[in-house]
Design a protein around this motif. Structure first.
Motif, PDB file in Angstrom:
ATOM      1  N   ASN A   1      79.159  17.365  25.838  1.00 21.48           N
ATOM      2  CA  ASN A   1      78.426  18.675  26.225  1.00 21.48           C
ATOM      3  C   ASN A   1      76.983  18.487  26.571  1.00 21.48           C
ATOM      4  OD1 ASN A   1      78.643  21.369  27.391  1.00 21.48           O
ATOM      5  ND2 ASN A   1      77.783  22.210  25.098  1.00 21.48           N
ATOM      6  N   LEU A   2      76.558  17.745  27.455  1.00 21.00           N
ATOM      7  CA  LEU A   2      75.199  17.619  27.920  1.00 21.00           C
ATOM      8  C   LEU A   2      74.806  18.468  28.906  1.00 21.00           C
ATOM      9  CD1 LEU A   2      74.921  13.451  27.664  1.00 21.00           C
ATOM     10  CD2 LEU A   2      74.355  15.301  25.861  1.00 21.00           C
ATOM     11  N   ARG A   3      73.531  18.677  29.117  1.00 20.36           N
ATOM     12  CA  ARG A   3      73.135  19.448  30.233  1.00 20.36           C
ATOM     13  C   ARG A   3      73.249  18.888  31.675  1.00 20.36           C
ATOM     14  NH1 ARG A   3      68.173  21.609  29.094  1.00 20.36           N
ATOM     15  NH2 ARG A   3      68.024  20.978  26.830  1.00 20.36           N
ATOM     16  N   PRO A   4      73.193  19.451  32.527  1.00 19.94           N
ATOM     17  CA  PRO A   4      73.544  18.784  34.092  1.00 19.94           C
ATOM     18  C   PRO A   4      72.471  18.066  34.166  1.00 19.94           C
ATOM     19  CG  PRO A   4      73.726  21.321  33.935  1.00 19.94           C
ATOM     20  CD  PRO A   4      73.150  21.007  32.732  1.00 19.94           C
ATOM     21  N   GLY A   5      72.469  17.137  35.003  1.00 22.77           N
ATOM     22  CA  GLY A   5      71.465  16.124  35.322  1.00 22.77           C
ATOM     23  C   GLY A   5      71.509  15.051  34.339  1.00 22.77           C
ATOM     24  N   ALA A   6      70.361  14.224  34.498  1.00 23.21           N
ATOM     25  CA  ALA A   6      70.310  13.022  33.568  1.00 23.21           C
ATOM     26  C   ALA A   6      68.805  12.552  33.614  1.00 23.21           C
ATOM     27  CB  ALA A   6      71.174  11.687  33.922  1.00 23.21           C
ATOM     28  N   ARG A   7      68.212  12.699  32.577  1.00 22.04           N
ATOM     29  CA  ARG A   7      66.985  12.571  32.208  1.00 22.04           C
ATOM     30  C   ARG A   7      66.415  10.967  32.402  1.00 22.04           C
ATOM     31  NH1 ARG A   7      65.591  15.712  26.645  1.00 22.04           N
ATOM     32  NH2 ARG A   7      67.756  14.962  26.475  1.00 22.04           N
ATOM     33  N   ARG A   8      67.242  10.204  31.989  1.00 17.20           N
ATOM     34  CA  ARG A   8      67.088   8.663  32.023  1.00 17.20           C
ATOM     35  C   ARG A   8      67.739   8.029  33.135  1.00 17.20           C
ATOM     36  NH1 ARG A   8      67.971   9.952  26.467  1.00 17.20           N
ATOM     37  NH2 ARG A   8      70.058   9.759  26.681  1.00 17.20           N
ATOM     38  N   SER A   9      68.302   8.730  34.065  1.00 13.82           N
ATOM     39  CA  SER A   9      69.082   8.213  35.135  1.00 13.82           C
ATOM     40  C   SER A   9      68.047   8.008  36.240  1.00 13.82           C
ATOM     41  CB  SER A   9      70.432   8.863  35.616  1.00 13.82           C
ATOM     42  OG  SER A   9      70.960   8.334  36.888  1.00 13.82           O
ATOM     43  N   LYS A  10      68.101   6.626  37.063  1.00 12.32           N
ATOM     44  CA  LYS A  10      67.161   6.700  38.280  1.00 12.32           C
ATOM     45  C   LYS A  10      67.522   7.456  39.412  1.00 12.32           C
ATOM     46  CE  LYS A  10      65.323   2.411  36.790  1.00 12.32           C
ATOM     47  NZ  LYS A  10      65.221   0.776  37.079  1.00 12.32           N
ATOM     48  N   THR A  11      68.859   7.845  39.547  1.00  6.65           N
ATOM     49  CA  THR A  11      69.459   8.669  40.583  1.00  6.65           C
ATOM     50  C   THR A  11      69.246  10.077  40.103  1.00  6.65           C
ATOM     51  OG1 THR A  11      71.757   8.570  39.510  1.00  6.65           O
ATOM     52  CG2 THR A  11      71.145   6.823  40.992  1.00  6.65           C
ATOM     53  N   GLY A  12      69.131  10.374  39.019  1.00  5.33           N
ATOM     54  CA  GLY A  12      68.862  11.798  38.616  1.00  5.33           C
ATOM     55  C   GLY A  12      70.237  12.489  38.566  1.00  5.33           C
ATOM     56  N   VAL A  13      71.480  11.612  38.338  1.00  8.07           N
ATOM     57  CA  VAL A  13      72.655  12.272  38.204  1.00  8.07           C
ATOM     58  C   VAL A  13      73.287  11.547  37.240  1.00  8.07           C
ATOM     59  CG1 VAL A  13      74.858  12.638  39.270  1.00  8.07           C
ATOM     60  CG2 VAL A  13      73.029  12.723  40.673  1.00  8.07           C
ATOM     61  N   ARG A  14      73.915  12.125  36.097  1.00  3.95           N
ATOM     62  CA  ARG A  14      74.539  11.720  34.993  1.00  3.95           C
ATOM     63  C   ARG A  14      75.618  10.746  35.228  1.00  3.95           C
ATOM     64  NH1 ARG A  14      77.505  15.510  30.718  1.00  3.95           N
ATOM     65  NH2 ARG A  14      78.396  13.739  29.424  1.00  3.95           N
ATOM     66  N   GLY A  15      75.842   9.455  34.630  1.00  2.00           N
ATOM     67  CA  GLY A  15      76.988   8.823  35.107  1.00  2.00           C
ATOM     68  C   GLY A  15      76.881   8.061  36.175  1.00  2.00           C
ATOM     69  N   VAL A  16      75.883   8.093  37.357  1.00  2.00           N
ATOM     70  CA  VAL A  16      75.633   7.378  38.562  1.00  2.00           C
ATOM     71  C   VAL A  16      74.650   6.547  38.614  1.00  2.00           C
ATOM     72  CG1 VAL A  16      75.688   7.789  41.102  1.00  2.00           C
ATOM     73  CG2 VAL A  16      76.763   9.679  39.661  1.00  2.00           C
ATOM     74  N   VAL A  17      75.005   5.366  38.961  1.00  2.00           N
ATOM     75  CA  VAL A  17      73.894   4.185  39.329  1.00  2.00           C
ATOM     76  C   VAL A  17      73.897   3.928  40.468  1.00  2.00           C
ATOM     77  CG1 VAL A  17      73.927   3.474  36.775  1.00  2.00           C
ATOM     78  CG2 VAL A  17      75.515   2.430  38.532  1.00  2.00           C
ATOM     79  N   GLN A  18      72.719   3.365  41.113  1.00  2.00           N
ATOM     80  CA  GLN A  18      72.781   2.766  42.401  1.00  2.00           C
ATOM     81  C   GLN A  18      72.723   1.278  42.325  1.00  2.00           C
ATOM     82  OE1 GLN A  18      69.726   4.165  45.066  1.00  2.00           O
ATOM     83  NE2 GLN A  18      70.570   3.764  46.732  1.00  2.00           N
ATOM     84  N   ARG A  19      73.711   0.782  43.109  1.00  2.00           N
ATOM     85  CA  ARG A  19      73.839  -0.713  43.055  1.00  2.00           C
ATOM     86  C   ARG A  19      72.834  -1.339  44.049  1.00  2.00           C
ATOM     87  NH1 ARG A  19      77.137  -0.591  38.763  1.00  2.00           N
ATOM     88  NH2 ARG A  19      79.220   0.265  39.296  1.00  2.00           N
ATOM     89  N   LYS A  20      72.678  -2.573  43.674  1.00  2.00           N
ATOM     90  CA  LYS A  20      71.890  -3.458  44.671  1.00  2.00           C
ATOM     91  C   LYS A  20      71.972  -3.297  46.097  1.00  2.00           C
ATOM     92  CE  LYS A  20      70.252  -6.830  41.307  1.00  2.00           C
ATOM     93  NZ  LYS A  20      70.088  -8.239  40.598  1.00  2.00           N
ATOM     94  N   ASN A  21      73.369  -3.188  46.394  1.00  2.00           N
ATOM     95  CA  ASN A  21      73.914  -3.201  47.865  1.00  2.00           C
ATOM     96  C   ASN A  21      73.576  -1.546  48.460  1.00  2.00           C
ATOM     97  OD1 ASN A  21      75.685  -1.602  46.629  1.00  2.00           O
ATOM     98  ND2 ASN A  21      77.429  -3.002  47.222  1.00  2.00           N
TER      99      ASN A  21
END
Length: 200
Positions: free
Chosen positions: A132-152
């Motif tokens: 039950n985390l708050r929306p968004g992601a403080r440690r994510s570079k994309t700003g979205v929890r659980g989403v990462v941007q690949r090199k491609n």
């Protein structure tokens, strides 16, 4: 000399200092208007607690001390009459519901660590609390929890549950990846209020 006589208060054998009273009884009379032993007043713990709570329409914020070095702010701290301290939200829960069962924590459904409003608190396991985390992601570079941007340039998704990493796939846009990861969390998490509110 009258000062060599004992205090006029029955049972007191100290010497008189003024008005027939010893220094102690004379001082009490001046301070409180009575020679009686002042009873140390210990205010009820619940009274001390609730005067540190700012009740509002939404959250009831703790106005007392806090601890923790988290950038989002620490949990409220309530100093107990007996000794030690307790987190303010845990004290609120116990005051109204009894002892917190072993292995359980108190989860803030509002994601506000200093909130002590009973309706915003619930029992949870450590796993449920982490879900039950708050929306968004403080440690994510994309700003979205659980989403990462690949090199491609594409966006990958990942959700960890009981140590197992789950993926909802890889997507061309951040919006697609966010929708997919929210849907995945809603499938496997039980305490996922922020995501459920987003899709409701």
């Amino acid at each position: 000399m009258k000062k060599d006589l004992p205090c006029i208060i029955e049972g007191c054998d100290r010497l008189r200092a003024g008005k027939g009273l010893c220094k102690m009884h004379h001082s009490r009379l001046r301070r409180s208007g009575s020679t009686d032993d002042p009873v140390r007043r210990v205010r009820p713990e619940a009274d001390r607690y609730w005067e540190k709570v700012g009740k509002a329409d939404g959250c009831w914020n703790w106005l007392g001390a806090t601890h923790g070095d988290d950038p989002g702010g620490g949990y409220g701290v309530f100093f107990l009459t007996s000794s030690g301290f307790m987190q303010a939200h845990r004290y609120a829960w116990q005051m109204l519901n009894g002892t917190i069962p072993e292995g359980m924590v108190i989860d803030h459904t509002c994601h506000n660590r200093i909130c002590v409003k009973p309706e915003h608190l619930r029992l949870a396991t450590l796993s449920q609390n982490a879900q039950n985390l708050r929306p968004g992601a403080r440690r994510s570079k994309t700003g979205v929890r659980g989403v990462v941007q690949r090199k491609n340039g594409r966006f990958g998704t990942r959700v960890t549950h009981f140590g197992v990493i789950h993926s909802a796939g890889t997507f061309d846009t951040l919006a697609q990846a966010e929708a997919a990861v929210i849907e995945l969390r809603n499938k496997i998490f039980t305490h996922n209020d922020a995501d459920r509110r987003q899709v409701a």
